[in-house]
Design a protein around this motif. Structure first.
Motif, mmCIF file in Angstrom:
data_model
loop_
_atom_site.group_PDB
_atom_site.id
_atom_site.type_symbol
_atom_site.label_atom_id
_atom_site.label_comp_id
_atom_site.label_asym_id
_atom_site.label_seq_id
_atom_site.Cartn_x
_atom_site.Cartn_y
_atom_site.Cartn_z
ATOM 1 N N ASP A 160 52.080 88.624 -4.468
ATOM 2 C CA ASP A 160 50.901 87.815 -4.161
ATOM 3 C C ASP A 160 50.170 88.321 -2.925
ATOM 4 O OD1 ASP A 160 51.721 86.302 -6.269
ATOM 5 O OD2 ASP A 160 52.197 84.505 -5.122
ATOM 6 N N LEU A 161 48.877 88.017 -2.877
ATOM 7 C CA LEU A 161 48.072 88.334 -1.702
ATOM 8 C C LEU A 161 48.605 87.542 -0.512
ATOM 9 C CD1 LEU A 161 45.529 89.912 -0.773
ATOM 10 C CD2 LEU A 161 44.238 87.810 -1.196
ATOM 11 N N ASP A 162 48.772 88.213 0.643
ATOM 12 C CA ASP A 162 49.555 87.650 1.744
ATOM 13 C C ASP A 162 48.958 88.071 3.084
ATOM 14 O OD1 ASP A 162 52.696 86.745 2.393
ATOM 15 O OD2 ASP A 162 51.972 88.290 3.762
ATOM 16 N N ALA A 163 48.942 87.125 4.024
ATOM 17 C CA ALA A 163 48.592 87.443 5.416
ATOM 18 C C ALA A 163 49.907 87.631 6.168
ATOM 19 C CB ALA A 163 47.779 86.321 6.034
ATOM 20 N N PRO A 164 50.214 88.819 6.680
ATOM 21 C CA PRO A 164 51.544 89.111 7.219
ATOM 22 C C PRO A 164 51.998 88.097 8.263
ATOM 23 C CG PRO A 164 50.249 91.118 7.078
ATOM 24 C CD PRO A 164 49.312 89.980 6.761
ATOM 25 N N GLY A 165 53.141 87.459 7.965
ATOM 26 C CA GLY A 165 53.762 86.556 8.926
ATOM 27 C C GLY A 165 52.939 85.342 9.279
ATOM 28 N N ALA A 167 49.889 85.465 10.380
ATOM 29 C CA ALA A 167 48.972 85.798 11.476
ATOM 30 C C ALA A 167 47.554 85.373 11.120
ATOM 31 C CB ALA A 167 49.017 87.291 11.762
ATOM 32 N N THR A 168 46.831 84.879 12.094
ATOM 33 C CA THR A 168 45.456 84.421 11.857
ATOM 34 C C THR A 168 44.436 85.135 12.733
ATOM 35 O OG1 THR A 168 45.715 82.622 13.459
ATOM 36 C CG2 THR A 168 46.257 82.128 11.166
ATOM 37 N N ALA A 169 44.863 86.119 13.486
ATOM 38 C CA ALA A 169 43.933 86.830 14.366
ATOM 39 C C ALA A 169 42.900 87.588 13.548
ATOM 40 C CB ALA A 169 44.695 87.810 15.255
ATOM 41 N N ASP A 170 41.667 87.628 14.030
ATOM 42 C CA ASP A 170 40.646 88.435 13.383
ATOM 43 C C ASP A 170 41.143 89.875 13.266
ATOM 44 O OD1 ASP A 170 39.031 86.238 13.240
ATOM 45 O OD2 ASP A 170 37.551 86.922 14.706
ATOM 46 N N GLY A 171 40.971 90.457 12.105
ATOM 47 C CA GLY A 171 41.410 91.828 11.887
ATOM 48 C C GLY A 171 42.788 91.947 11.277
ATOM 49 N N THR A 172 43.467 90.814 10.993
ATOM 50 C CA THR A 172 44.781 90.880 10.347
ATOM 51 C C THR A 172 44.628 91.490 8.959
ATOM 52 O OG1 THR A 172 45.625 88.953 11.542
ATOM 53 C CG2 THR A 172 46.727 89.535 9.478
ATOM 54 N N ARG A 173 45.281 92.616 8.732
ATOM 55 C CA ARG A 173 45.167 93.351 7.456
ATOM 56 C C ARG A 173 45.989 92.634 6.383
ATOM 57 N NH1 ARG A 173 44.494 99.044 6.298
ATOM 58 N NH2 ARG A 173 44.078 99.186 4.050
ATOM 59 N N LEU A 174 45.379 92.388 5.244
ATOM 60 C CA LEU A 174 46.079 91.708 4.160
ATOM 61 C C LEU A 174 46.975 92.676 3.397
ATOM 62 C CD1 LEU A 174 43.274 89.347 2.808
ATOM 63 C CD2 LEU A 174 45.016 88.903 4.545
ATOM 64 N N GLN A 175 47.974 92.099 2.700
ATOM 65 C CA GLN A 175 48.979 92.887 1.994
ATOM 66 C C GLN A 175 49.416 92.126 0.743
ATOM 67 O OE1 GLN A 175 52.329 93.056 4.729
ATOM 68 N NE2 GLN A 175 52.851 90.915 4.406
ATOM 69 N N ILE A 176 50.312 92.752 -0.045
ATOM 70 C CA ILE A 176 51.008 92.019 -1.102
ATOM 71 C C ILE A 176 52.436 91.763 -0.651
ATOM 72 C CG2 ILE A 176 49.596 92.748 -3.062
ATOM 73 C CD1 ILE A 176 51.747 94.892 -3.676
ATOM 74 N N TRP A 177 52.992 90.637 -1.138
ATOM 75 C CA TRP A 177 54.369 90.275 -0.755
ATOM 76 C C TRP A 177 54.956 89.381 -1.841
ATOM 77 C CZ3 TRP A 177 56.595 92.527 3.411
ATOM 78 C CH2 TRP A 177 57.870 92.104 3.768
ATOM 79 N N ASP A 178 56.295 89.343 -1.885
ATOM 80 C CA ASP A 178 56.962 88.453 -2.833
ATOM 81 C C ASP A 178 56.427 87.033 -2.709
ATOM 82 O OD1 ASP A 178 58.658 90.389 -3.875
ATOM 83 O OD2 ASP A 178 60.255 89.987 -2.424
ATOM 84 N N THR A 179 56.283 86.376 -3.845
ATOM 85 C CA THR A 179 55.838 84.981 -3.860
ATOM 86 C C THR A 179 56.772 84.112 -3.033
ATOM 87 O OG1 THR A 179 54.971 85.301 -6.080
ATOM 88 C CG2 THR A 179 55.323 83.030 -5.365
ATOM 89 N N ASN A 180 56.189 83.267 -2.190
ATOM 90 C CA ASN A 180 56.984 82.325 -1.405
ATOM 91 C C ASN A 180 56.159 81.061 -1.189
ATOM 92 O OD1 ASN A 180 55.335 82.746 1.079
ATOM 93 N ND2 ASN A 180 56.288 84.779 1.073
ATOM 94 N N THR A 181 56.716 80.127 -0.456
ATOM 95 C CA THR A 181 56.043 78.835 -0.256
ATOM 96 C C THR A 181 55.290 78.765 1.064
ATOM 97 O OG1 THR A 181 58.069 77.896 0.706
ATOM 98 C CG2 THR A 181 57.743 77.631 -1.683
ATOM 99 N N ASN A 182 55.156 79.868 1.745
ATOM 100 C CA ASN A 182 54.454 79.856 3.029
ATOM 101 C C ASN A 182 52.952 79.665 2.839
ATOM 102 O OD1 ASN A 182 56.770 80.363 4.656
ATOM 103 N ND2 ASN A 182 56.690 82.514 4.057
ATOM 104 N N PRO A 183 52.304 78.954 3.751
ATOM 105 C CA PRO A 183 50.877 78.656 3.579
ATOM 106 C C PRO A 183 49.975 79.884 3.678
ATOM 107 C CG PRO A 183 51.651 77.885 5.723
ATOM 108 C CD PRO A 183 52.867 78.283 4.945
#
Length: 485
Positions: A160-165, A167-183
């Motif tokens: 799934d499309l994921d914001a690493p950890g 993070a909400t800082a401007d410029g946070t590079r998006l990634q793919i990651w295993d599906t989880n329940t994190n917001p």
């Protein structure tokens, strides 16, 4: 036998029939309560005699419109510096209303901005692979399927499309990651997304009417908690002498559906057999009863409208006689079903009357290459792995059935076999037309059973819990939506 996480298998009632029925049905799991809006609709429609029409009233999805996609911290998905060069980073950024944050989710499952597509770098499938902007090219790296839980899934990777950890800082590079329940995997899409609609069937587990050939049948559905995104659907077909309710219980598929956000439809056959029913499998069951290929087509059409099913993500599985019926659907309903997963029942048409050690080619002629994942115990005495058994419904072996599907799908690589666990091996045919691979999980000590079921099946042999058929087939299904027309 314990599960790997320490849970113990439940024992099914002892009075099991030796044929495919895992146990005599003695109860139905309590239905989850539908949403209040659904209960009100059912009450009103029942009072007016229009209940049978309720599931036909869902509005069609509107055309794609451009807008922001927002995620964790209220930040927007953004093209770095509004650049259109291939490889430009896709990131989180404060929402600013610019074209770099104006996205459309198209009917072909691409997500577009600035005339280009949201893309997984290098066709990658590993956790942490970065997201970029790239020329739209129709590849699996550019496919994004809205999920019921607000996620955007790339079916090629199953991630799934994921914001690493988070993070909400401007410029946070998006990634793919295993599906989880994190917001930080939850995204709010633009209004008018093609993958959205308003269902007339609410969440819960209950029977809903399906009309076919002048009669109305009750079909058991399990609908998970959802947004208004269109959902995938898995048809789960019972074995001989079973029912939809017994099949849903035996496979424990409702829990998988809740975790992964798909609808389960568990219809029931119409030909009485023992304490349940059998399916009218083409070329096998005597004629003169319901056309079950036509009936399943109607189930799909009815639920696609009423439950907001994504027509590109309809799949079929089934156990024993239901596995044989699932195989027949692959042969005859390839325009509706994206992929199949027969359990203890893979076929590729009836046995050839001239040589029952092989399938009759004329009895299985799918309109397109159909991805297949199958599961079968090598100690199955009902539908023997190595062939034999019933003269009209079985005879040729499971490996021969798999090989025939590989031929139908024009696969050019395989069979390649690897050991998955102590008792489970995986045989693959790959490089197939349209990506329609053919996979077979063989269980060396397995009986006529459903891998991973929490229930024992007295008289049907060992139930392996080294693998879960539910988990493996769902991973396979995610990677094989219906090809674009």
């Amino acid at each position: 036998m314990p599960f790997p996480d320490g849970r113990r298998a439940l024992l099914a009632p002892a009075h099991l029939t030796p044929e495919p029925l895992p146990w005599k049905e003695i109860r139905v799991l309590p239905a989850r309560k539908p949403a209040a809006r659904h209960r009100l609709a059912v009450t009103v429609l029942a009072a007016t005699g229009l209940l049978g029409l309720a599931i036909l009233s869902a509005p069609a999805a509107s055309a794609a419109t451009a807008g922001e996609i927002t995620g964790i911290g209220g930040k927007c998905i953004d093209v770095a510096n509004a650049q259109t060069v291939n490889g430009t980073a896709v990131q989180l950024h404060s929402c600013n209303g610019t074209a770099a944050q104006s996205w459309t989710i198209e009917a072909d499952n691409t997500v577009r901005a600035l005339g280009k597509c949201l893309d997984v770098t290098g066709q990658g499938t590993a956790n942490g692979t970065k997201i970029q902007l790239w020329d739209c090219n129709g590849s699996g790296a550019q496919q994004w399927i809205p999920q019921a839980n607000g996620h955007l899934r790339n079916p090629q990777s199953g991630r799934d499309l994921d914001a690493p950890g988070g993070a909400t800082a401007d410029g946070t590079r998006l990634q793919i990651w295993d599906t989880n329940t994190n917001p930080w995997q939850v995204w709010t899409l633009p209004s008018g997304t093609p993958g959205s609609c308003t269902p007339s069937l609410g969440e819960g587990e209950y029977n809903t009417p399906v009309s076919f050939a002048g009669k109305t049948y009750q079909v058991l559905v399990h609908i998970p908690h959802r947004t208004n995104a269109k959902l995938p659907m898995v048809l789960n077909l019972h074995g001989s002498s079973g029912t939809g309710a017994s099949q849903l219980n035996y496979t424990a598929m409702a829990a998988t559906a809740d975790a992964d956000g798909f609808i389960v439809a568990a219809p029931t056959g119409v030909v009485p057999s023992g304490s349940g029913y059998i399916w009218n499998v083409p070329y096998v069951t005597p004629s003169g009863t319901r056309d079950d290929v036509g009936f399943i087509r109607q189930v799909i059409d009815t639920l696609t409208a009423g439950a907001c099913v994504d027509p590109a993500r309809v799949y079929a599985t089934g156990y024993s006689g239901g596995g044989r019926m699932t195989s027949a659907l692959g042969c005859m309903l390839a325009d509706k079903i994206a992929a199949i997963a027969p359990v203890a029942g893979i076929r590729a048409g009836r046995p050839d009357p001239q040589d029952t050690s092989r399938p009759d080619p004329a009895s299985c002629q799918p309109s397109r290459a159909v991805p297949v994942i199958a599961f079968h115990g090598q100690q199955d005495n009902t539908n023997p792995y190595y062939g034999g058994g019933d003269g009209t419904a079985w005879r040729y072996s499971v490996p021969v059935a798999q090989q025939r599907w590989a031929t139908l799908n024009s696969c050019t690589a395989g069979p390649n076999t690897s050991q998955v666990t102590t008792h489970v091996s995986l045989t693959k045919y790959t490089n197939c037309r349209g990506g329609a691979d053919v996979q077979l999980y063989s269980v060396s000590d397995g009986g006529h059973t459903w891998p991973g079921s929490p229930y024992e099946s007295a008289g049907n042999g060992t139930t392996t819990r080294e693998v879960s058929a539910n988990t493996l087939m769902w991973q396979f299904f995610q990677q094989h939506p219906m090809p674009a027309a």
